[in-house]
Enzyme design. Sequence first.
Site, PDB file in Angstrom:
ATOM      1  N   ASN A   7       0.893  -1.142  -0.273  1.00  0.00           N
ATOM      2  CA  ASN A   7       0.112   0.079   0.024  1.00  0.00           C
ATOM      3  C   ASN A   7       0.967   1.176  -0.076  1.00  0.00           C
ATOM      4  OD1 ASN A   7      -2.043   2.197   0.380  1.00  0.00           O
ATOM      5  ND2 ASN A   7      -2.254   1.482   2.611  1.00  0.00           N
ATOM      6  N   LYS A   9      -0.125   4.215  -0.426  1.00  0.00           N
ATOM      7  CA  LYS A   9      -0.759   5.276   0.143  1.00  0.00           C
ATOM      8  C   LYS A   9      -0.476   6.668  -0.705  1.00  0.00           C
ATOM      9  CE  LYS A   9      -0.007   3.841   4.813  1.00  0.00           C
ATOM     10  NZ  LYS A   9      -0.207   3.771   6.217  1.00  0.00           N
ATOM     11  N   HIS A  86      -9.396   1.100   4.487  1.00  0.00           N
ATOM     12  CA  HIS A  86      -8.309   1.428   5.339  1.00  0.00           C
ATOM     13  C   HIS A  86      -8.399   2.152   6.458  1.00  0.00           C
ATOM     14  CE1 HIS A  86      -4.160   2.753   6.287  1.00  0.00           C
ATOM     15  NE2 HIS A  86      -3.872   1.750   5.648  1.00  0.00           N
ATOM     16  N   GLU A  88      -7.050   4.609   7.513  1.00  0.00           N
ATOM     17  CA  GLU A  88      -6.938   6.183   7.191  1.00  0.00           C
ATOM     18  C   GLU A  88      -7.910   6.804   6.612  1.00  0.00           C
ATOM     19  OE1 GLU A  88      -3.183   5.851   5.291  1.00  0.00           O
ATOM     20  OE2 GLU A  88      -2.148   5.313   7.059  1.00  0.00           O
ATOM     21  N   GLU A 153      -5.061  -4.917  10.687  1.00  0.00           N
ATOM     22  CA  GLU A 153      -4.509  -3.768  11.021  1.00  0.00           C
ATOM     23  C   GLU A 153      -4.708  -3.106  12.132  1.00  0.00           C
ATOM     24  OE1 GLU A 153      -2.455  -2.548   6.986  1.00  0.00           O
ATOM     25  OE2 GLU A 153      -4.223  -1.290   7.070  1.00  0.00           O
ATOM     26  N   GLY A 159       2.441   2.230  11.018  1.00  0.00           N
ATOM     27  CA  GLY A 159       3.724   3.327  10.781  1.00  0.00           C
ATOM     28  C   GLY A 159       4.427   3.411  12.160  1.00  0.00           C
ATOM     29  N   SER A 190       3.340  -2.121  10.543  1.00  0.00           N
ATOM     30  CA  SER A 190       4.952  -2.120  10.648  1.00  0.00           C
ATOM     31  C   SER A 190       5.610  -3.323  10.172  1.00  0.00           C
ATOM     32  CB  SER A 190       5.228  -1.789  11.956  1.00  0.00           C
ATOM     33  OG  SER A 190       4.776  -0.480  12.552  1.00  0.00           O
TER      34      SER A 190
HETATM   35  C1  PEP Z   1      -0.855   0.418   6.167  1.00  0.00           C
HETATM   36  O1  PEP Z   1      -1.138   1.545   6.375  1.00  0.00           O
HETATM   37  O2  PEP Z   1      -1.589  -0.259   5.413  1.00  0.00           O
HETATM   38  C2  PEP Z   1       0.153  -0.207   6.730  1.00  0.00           C
HETATM   39  C3  PEP Z   1       0.403  -1.473   6.987  1.00  0.00           C
HETATM   40  O3  PEP Z   1       1.315   0.741   7.012  1.00  0.00           O
HETATM   41  P1  PEP Z   1       2.819   0.337   7.655  1.00  0.00           P
HETATM   42  O4  PEP Z   1       3.294  -0.741   7.002  1.00  0.00           O
HETATM   43  O5  PEP Z   1       3.607   1.560   7.398  1.00  0.00           O
HETATM   44  O6  PEP Z   1       2.551   0.486   9.368  1.00  0.00           O
END
Ligand code: PEP
Length: 232
Positions: A7, A9, A86, A88, A153, A159, A190
């Site tokens: 992803n 983003k 997601h 966000e 998630e 992040g 992460s």
């Molecule tokens: C995400 O936002 O879907 C995600 C997994 O981000 P990160 O790997 O940066 O934690």
Amino acid sequence: MGIVVANWKMNGSVFLAERFVHRLNEIDSVSRVVVCPPAALLGKFEKFKHFIGAQNCFYEESGAFTGESSPKLLKELGCDYVLLGHSERRALFHESDEMIYKKWSAAVGQSLRPVICIGERLEERGDWKDVICHQLKNYIGHCDLDDTIFAYEPIWSIGTGVIPSESELGAVVSFIKEKMPGSELLYGGSVNGRNAGEIMRINGIDGVLVGGASLQIDEFENIVGMVAQQSY
Ligand code: PEP
């Protein structure tokens, strides 16, 4: 076969897209690799030999919905997958479970494989079962879930560099698998080249959803390699 979903983003560039296509086209991975760039870059993945996905879609086929993309158009552009719900999008764009369900239905109608993101906020950590049940309520017992993937998630892990312990993650994964027995399940939050292997060893996890680390080609290739190793 393990699944690795990237992803990006609202990151990346034409240059990065071209580099990714070139580098990843050299890999014959036994994992299923899906890259979800920003919609504006999808056209740059025309020659990509793995899969591409969108980060969102709308639920109508066409019309006066400025700024939105329909599942039909995304399919025409070569997408096989679409991320939905997601955290966000839920937080910044106020997407409700009902809206996500409408998007899911429209995506399935165009044979896109939806990846539905679920997970609790830090302050909801003790109530993860309730949060997840609520987010899954429209899909539990649904007969049309063959192509739907769920991605757990935990928002406090996105992040931050913090991931759930093996036992915490194991408990959530078995809970989700019990509710959604036939669906593939990813973990996101992460993920990097160092922890992908241990995450993939958790029973019930079929793959990973990668944010930040998916923008670094070497790191992403490491993750793809780790997932492939664990898939045997
Ligand atoms: C995400 O936002 O879907 C995600 C997994 O981000 P990160 O790997 O940066 O934690």
